[in-house]
Write a protein that holds these residues in place. Structure first.
Motif, PDB file in Angstrom:
ATOM      1  N   VAL A 182      49.311  42.845  40.915  1.00 41.82           N
ATOM      2  CA  VAL A 182      47.862  42.729  41.105  1.00 41.82           C
ATOM      3  C   VAL A 182      47.492  43.435  42.407  1.00 41.82           C
ATOM      4  CG1 VAL A 182      45.897  41.169  41.308  1.00 41.82           C
ATOM      5  CG2 VAL A 182      47.872  40.517  39.894  1.00 41.82           C
ATOM      6  N   VAL A 183      46.430  44.245  42.365  1.00 39.64           N
ATOM      7  CA  VAL A 183      46.016  45.018  43.542  1.00 39.64           C
ATOM      8  C   VAL A 183      44.527  44.780  43.804  1.00 39.64           C
ATOM      9  CG1 VAL A 183      45.824  47.294  44.597  1.00 39.64           C
ATOM     10  CG2 VAL A 183      47.730  46.775  43.052  1.00 39.64           C
ATOM     11  N   PRO A 184      44.139  44.328  45.006  1.00 37.01           N
ATOM     12  CA  PRO A 184      42.716  44.200  45.347  1.00 37.01           C
ATOM     13  C   PRO A 184      42.038  45.575  45.369  1.00 37.01           C
ATOM     14  CG  PRO A 184      44.077  42.936  46.871  1.00 37.01           C
ATOM     15  CD  PRO A 184      45.007  43.801  46.067  1.00 37.01           C
ATOM     16  N   GLN A 185      40.829  45.612  44.831  1.00 42.44           N
ATOM     17  CA  GLN A 185      40.053  46.847  44.811  1.00 42.44           C
ATOM     18  C   GLN A 185      38.888  46.811  45.794  1.00 42.44           C
ATOM     19  OE1 GLN A 185      41.114  49.386  42.499  1.00 42.44           O
ATOM     20  NE2 GLN A 185      42.818  47.927  42.493  1.00 42.44           N
ATOM     21  N   TYR A 186      38.383  45.619  46.061  1.00 45.31           N
ATOM     22  CA  TYR A 186      37.130  45.525  46.819  1.00 45.31           C
ATOM     23  C   TYR A 186      36.996  44.098  47.328  1.00 45.31           C
ATOM     24  CZ  TYR A 186      31.989  45.266  47.445  1.00 45.31           C
ATOM     25  OH  TYR A 186      30.725  45.070  47.924  1.00 45.31           O
ATOM     26  N   GLN A 187      36.453  43.934  48.519  1.00 49.80           N
ATOM     27  CA  GLN A 187      36.188  42.608  49.072  1.00 49.80           C
ATOM     28  C   GLN A 187      34.874  42.646  49.844  1.00 49.80           C
ATOM     29  OE1 GLN A 187      38.551  41.133  52.401  1.00 49.80           O
ATOM     30  NE2 GLN A 187      38.649  39.100  51.462  1.00 49.80           N
ATOM     31  N   HIS A 245      34.171  37.375  48.390  1.00 48.59           N
ATOM     32  CA  HIS A 245      34.345  37.759  46.988  1.00 48.59           C
ATOM     33  C   HIS A 245      35.308  38.928  46.907  1.00 48.59           C
ATOM     34  CE1 HIS A 245      30.965  35.237  45.640  1.00 48.59           C
ATOM     35  NE2 HIS A 245      30.378  35.615  46.764  1.00 48.59           N
ATOM     36  N   SER A 246      36.183  38.895  45.904  1.00 43.95           N
ATOM     37  CA  SER A 246      37.169  39.966  45.711  1.00 43.95           C
ATOM     38  C   SER A 246      37.141  40.474  44.280  1.00 43.95           C
ATOM     39  CB  SER A 246      38.583  39.471  46.038  1.00 43.95           C
ATOM     40  OG  SER A 246      38.779  39.356  47.419  1.00 43.95           O
ATOM     41  N   HIS A 247      37.503  41.750  44.121  1.00 34.34           N
ATOM     42  CA  HIS A 247      37.737  42.349  42.815  1.00 34.34           C
ATOM     43  C   HIS A 247      39.210  42.728  42.749  1.00 34.34           C
ATOM     44  CE1 HIS A 247      33.237  43.741  42.458  1.00 34.34           C
ATOM     45  NE2 HIS A 247      33.374  42.449  42.651  1.00 34.34           N
ATOM     46  N   LEU A 248      39.945  42.163  41.793  1.00 33.46           N
ATOM     47  CA  LEU A 248      41.385  42.380  41.673  1.00 33.46           C
ATOM     48  C   LEU A 248      41.710  43.036  40.335  1.00 33.46           C
ATOM     49  CD1 LEU A 248      42.612  38.853  42.887  1.00 33.46           C
ATOM     50  CD2 LEU A 248      42.097  40.859  44.282  1.00 33.46           C
ATOM     51  N   MET A 249      42.594  44.025  40.354  1.00 25.80           N
ATOM     52  CA  MET A 249      43.038  44.683  39.112  1.00 25.80           C
ATOM     53  C   MET A 249      44.475  44.277  38.810  1.00 25.80           C
ATOM     54  SD  MET A 249      43.137  48.722  38.041  1.00 25.80           S
ATOM     55  CE  MET A 249      41.341  48.773  37.882  1.00 25.80           C
ATOM     56  N   GLY A 298      43.199  44.444  33.312  1.00 23.74           N
ATOM     57  CA  GLY A 298      41.805  44.049  33.470  1.00 23.74           C
ATOM     58  C   GLY A 298      41.529  43.607  34.902  1.00 23.74           C
ATOM     59  N   MET A 299      40.330  43.067  35.110  1.00 24.09           N
ATOM     60  CA  MET A 299      39.878  42.703  36.446  1.00 24.09           C
ATOM     61  C   MET A 299      39.671  41.194  36.565  1.00 24.09           C
ATOM     62  SD  MET A 299      39.558  45.540  38.248  1.00 24.09           S
ATOM     63  CE  MET A 299      38.463  45.047  39.573  1.00 24.09           C
ATOM     64  N   SER A 300      39.855  40.685  37.780  1.00 25.48           N
ATOM     65  CA  SER A 300      39.521  39.308  38.140  1.00 25.48           C
ATOM     66  C   SER A 300      38.530  39.350  39.293  1.00 25.48           C
ATOM     67  CB  SER A 300      40.771  38.531  38.571  1.00 25.48           C
ATOM     68  OG  SER A 300      41.793  38.612  37.614  1.00 25.48           O
ATOM     69  N   GLY A 322      39.719  30.710  42.283  1.00 30.71           N
ATOM     70  CA  GLY A 322      39.145  31.031  40.990  1.00 30.71           C
ATOM     71  C   GLY A 322      40.200  31.578  40.041  1.00 30.71           C
ATOM     72  N   ALA A 323      39.766  32.002  38.878  1.00 25.85           N
ATOM     73  CA  ALA A 323      40.683  32.440  37.816  1.00 25.85           C
ATOM     74  C   ALA A 323      41.236  33.828  38.123  1.00 25.85           C
ATOM     75  CB  ALA A 323      39.964  32.448  36.478  1.00 25.85           C
ATOM     76  N   LEU A 324      42.569  33.956  38.034  1.00 23.14           N
ATOM     77  CA  LEU A 324      43.258  35.232  38.260  1.00 23.14           C
ATOM     78  C   LEU A 324      43.876  35.696  36.947  1.00 23.14           C
ATOM     79  CD1 LEU A 324      44.416  37.421  40.167  1.00 23.14           C
ATOM     80  CD2 LEU A 324      46.375  35.913  40.527  1.00 23.14           C
ATOM     81  N   LEU A 325      43.567  36.922  36.539  1.00 21.29           N
ATOM     82  CA  LEU A 325      44.099  37.481  35.291  1.00 21.29           C
ATOM     83  C   LEU A 325      45.595  37.755  35.443  1.00 21.29           C
ATOM     84  CD1 LEU A 325      43.592  38.645  32.432  1.00 21.29           C
ATOM     85  CD2 LEU A 325      43.121  40.845  33.559  1.00 21.29           C
ATOM     86  N   LEU A 326      46.390  37.267  34.463  1.00 21.07           N
ATOM     87  CA  LEU A 326      47.833  37.454  34.471  1.00 21.07           C
ATOM     88  C   LEU A 326      48.223  38.656  33.621  1.00 21.07           C
ATOM     89  CD1 LEU A 326      48.838  33.706  34.004  1.00 21.07           C
ATOM     90  CD2 LEU A 326      48.522  34.973  36.145  1.00 21.07           C
TER      91      LEU A 326
END
Length: 662
Positions: A132-137, A166-170, A182-184, A228-232
């Motif tokens: 998982v890699v953060p894209q934006y915070q 808030h974070s956007h994770l791929m 997908g994204m979380s 919050g929910a993290l996509l696996l």
């Protein structure tokens, strides 16, 4: 004939001189005139006493020297210059916005695919890479500060507020680990850490000023926020603890020293400042943020009185996180404590505008925004994109223009100032700090099991308990602000609000239990990092300086429950807790009540000390409130719930400073 005429002439001359001297206001006649020969036998008339008024004297106009211009304001983000006059206060509301985006390793930008293909997992670097890699915070803080002038060269500044992240994770998957799943979009929000600082003016003249500051940060922010929910990788979701950079607090007591120099000549201003944040020890989770230090240099120009623009350069450096939190075990860079900190150089532009330009005296607004020009990060980690802030300030007590007393006229005496309204010794606004000891009221925590197989079967076999005892206790400290009114010489009523950090730590019970055929590991944790109250106070003055009071009102605080269940011989393996993809527990801000009593002694017209006992109750927290924990097998479906009361006792001492503001 000639002698007679001469004598008459002399008499006329003498009378004329005496009249002239009298009218001129002289008190005596010249001896020369008295020596003029008088004829014998003729009496000389005495001059009448003078009735002339003394000359009118007009008061000289008093020309006061012009006041020196006020010091030029420093940039918005520079701390250590705001020093209200003694007995005055300044209230500020400061929103800030930060955006981080695009990962870097050192000074080099790297792609998400590069990170997941080359960076090993922190907890098992030989087994797998990151997934998982953060894209934006995006980070938003709302900070409120209160600065108060204790003396001419000494001020205190209190600061607290809220933070939202808030974070956007791929998420990536596949044998190559390069296919985006997908994204979380996890997020957190909570109180931030509270701080109290002293500012001392060491030197100031019309051109230069030098000030020192020393502060302490209190751990009122959370280190237990759920992310919050993290996509696996398999397409499912996990709800677990947010990672280091998403927590709202540090969990540590930090020392904050600093120094500021500023100068001004005509419309130009400049300055340098240094400030650091130095943790004094690890938090309850076993880690502490690295030391942070920053250096600011700036220049400014005052275009007209009340409007100043500034340009600032900021250099900051931060060490990596020291230690680790075992609950942060996800396969992403944000879960690695070594991937925090680094060096940055940023440039900012800002402006400060005084509200008096618009007829709003006592108010001012400041704005500032900037971008980094150099970043060398302990990566991979998200780089800073931009940062902006605003400050709305109100100098308490300044409600309108001052009116100078008129100079006394020639027919009036000097103006007499209006008598100040008397201030009751216990009346007005006050603020202060407190510290003490807290312990749990109810130590019982309970488990509930339902269904068939799994949790229910383990409980029936004695592998899982129905309840355990958790005895939370430790230091509590923070700050308070209040208002008192003295309606009677023996009575005091008021309202007080406070916010504290707790160091009770994780109250934990953990053990392996059960029969050899079903060995089960259980770990039950209860924790609380912050507690605040808003209470009324009603007191009786035993003496004019000693107040006995009762108090009661609302209480609010963080409630954290973290259960772990592991039974490796079940099929499938029952594994919920640290280092897995299960639902971890419960965290929330709860509302309850607080009541108690105390005694306060005013040993100085502005200073008082107090001793106080409080009982608080935030109710019972239950993991079922965030969703039941289910386990399924061929035998059936079972569930587990974990609940614990959050109540306790506080014994503390406090120190208050009374502003006597009505």
């Amino acid at each position: 004939m000639l002698n007679r005429s001469k004598a008459q002439y002399n008499q006329i001359a003498i009378r004329t001189l005496r009249i002239a001297f009298a009218v001129g206001g002289l008190s005596a006649v010249s001896t020369t005139a008295d020596a003029v020969e008088k004829p014998a036998g003729r009496p000389v008339a005495k001059p009448r006493a003078s009735t002339a008024q003394p000359p009118i004297s007009y008061p000289a106009a008093v020309v006061e020297p012009p006041l020196p211009p006020p010091p030029a304001p420093v940039p918005l983000a520079v701390f250590g210059d705001n020093m209200p006059e003694p007995g005055k206060a300044t209230l500020s509301v400061i929103p800030r916005f930060i955006t981080n985006a695009n990962s870097k390793i050192g000074t080099r930008g790297v792609s998400s695919q590069y990170i997941v293909s080359t960076t090993p997992w922190y907890w098992n670097p030989f087994a797998t890479n990151l997934r998982v890699v953060p894209q934006y915070q995006f980070i938003e803080t709302q900070t409120m500060t209160l600065a108060y002038g204790i003396a001419k060269d000494l001020s205190i500044v209190l600061a607290t507020g809220l933070v939202e992240k808030h974070s956007h994770l791929m998420t990536f998957y596949g044998s190559s680990n390069l296919i985006p799943r997908g994204m979380s979009f996890p997020g957190t929000d909570s109180l931030e850490d509270t701080s109290a600082s002293i500012i001392w003016r060491a030197y100031e003249d019309p051109t230069h000023r030098l000030k020192f500051n020393l502060g302490m940060s209190f751990p009122t922010g959370s280190t237990y926020n759920q992310g919050g929910a993290l996509l696996l990788t398999n397409g499912g979701y996990n709800i677990g603890r947010a990672f280091y950079g998403m927590q709202s607090g540090t969990g540590t007591f930090d020392l904050i020293p600093g120094i500021l120099y500023a100068g001004r000549v005509a419309a130009w201003s400049w300055g340098l400042s240094y400030r650091a944040r130095l943790p004094l020890g690890v938090n309850n989770e076993g880690y502490m943020w690295g030391n942070y230090q920053e250096l600011n240099a700036w220049g400014g120009y005052t275009w007209l009185p009340g409007v100043t623009t500034t340009a600032r350069v900021n250099f900051n450096i931060q060490s990596p996180i020291n230690g680790k939190d075992y609950w942060m075990a996800g396969k992403l860079q944000s879960a690695n404590p070594n991937f925090y900190g680094g060096k940055r150089i940023e440039i900012y532009g800002g402006a400060e505008i005084d509200g008096k330009l618009f007829g709003v005296r006592g108010f001012s607004v400041g704005v500032e925004a900037g971008v980094p020009v150099y970043q060398n990060l302990n990566g991979p980690q998200l780089a800073r994109a931009w940062q902006a802030g605003m400050a709305l300030r109100w100098k308490l007590g300044e409600t309108g223009p001052s009116v100078a007393a008129a100079a006394p006229g020639i027919f009036k005496g000097p103006a007499v100032p209006a008598a100040a309204s008397p201030v009751a010794p216990w009346g007005g606004v006050y603020f202060g700090v407190n510290g003490g000891y807290t312990w749990a009221g109810d130590t019982n925590t309970n488990f509930t099991y339902a269904g068939a197989g799994g949790f229910a079967a383990l409980w029936a076999a004695g592998a899982l308990p129905s309840s355990v005892k958790l005895d939370s206790q430790g230091f509590i400290g923070g700050a308070q602000v209040g208002y008192s009114y003295q309606p009677h010489e023996k009575a005091v009523v008021g309202l007080e609000a406070d916010l504290q950090g707790l160091t009770v730590g994780n109250s934990t019970v953990s053990s392996w239990q059960g029969p050899p055929t079903a060995p089960t590991y259980l770990q039950a944790q209860r924790n609380q990092h912050s507690l605040g109250t808003v209470r009324g106070r009603l007191g009786y003055l035993v003496t004019p300086t000693t107040l006995l009071y009762g108090t009661g009102g609302l209480a609010f605080g963080e409630a954290i429950l973290n259960p772990t269940y592991v039974s490796p011989l079940l099929s499938p393996v029952l594994d919920f807790g640290v280092g897995n993809n299960g639902l971890v527990g419960y965290i929330d801000m709860r509302l309850g009540w607080a009541a108690g009593a105390g005694v306060e002694w005013m040993f100085n017209p502005r200073w008082s000390v107090k001793a106080e006992y409080l009982r608080y109750d935030l109710g019972t927290a239950n993991t079922a409130n965030v969703g039941a924990l289910f386990y399924g097998s061929k035998v059936g479906l079972s569930s587990a719930g974990y609940s614990a009361p959050f109540d306790g006792n506080i014994v503390r001492a406090g120190l208050n400073y009374h502003l006597h503001l009505p």
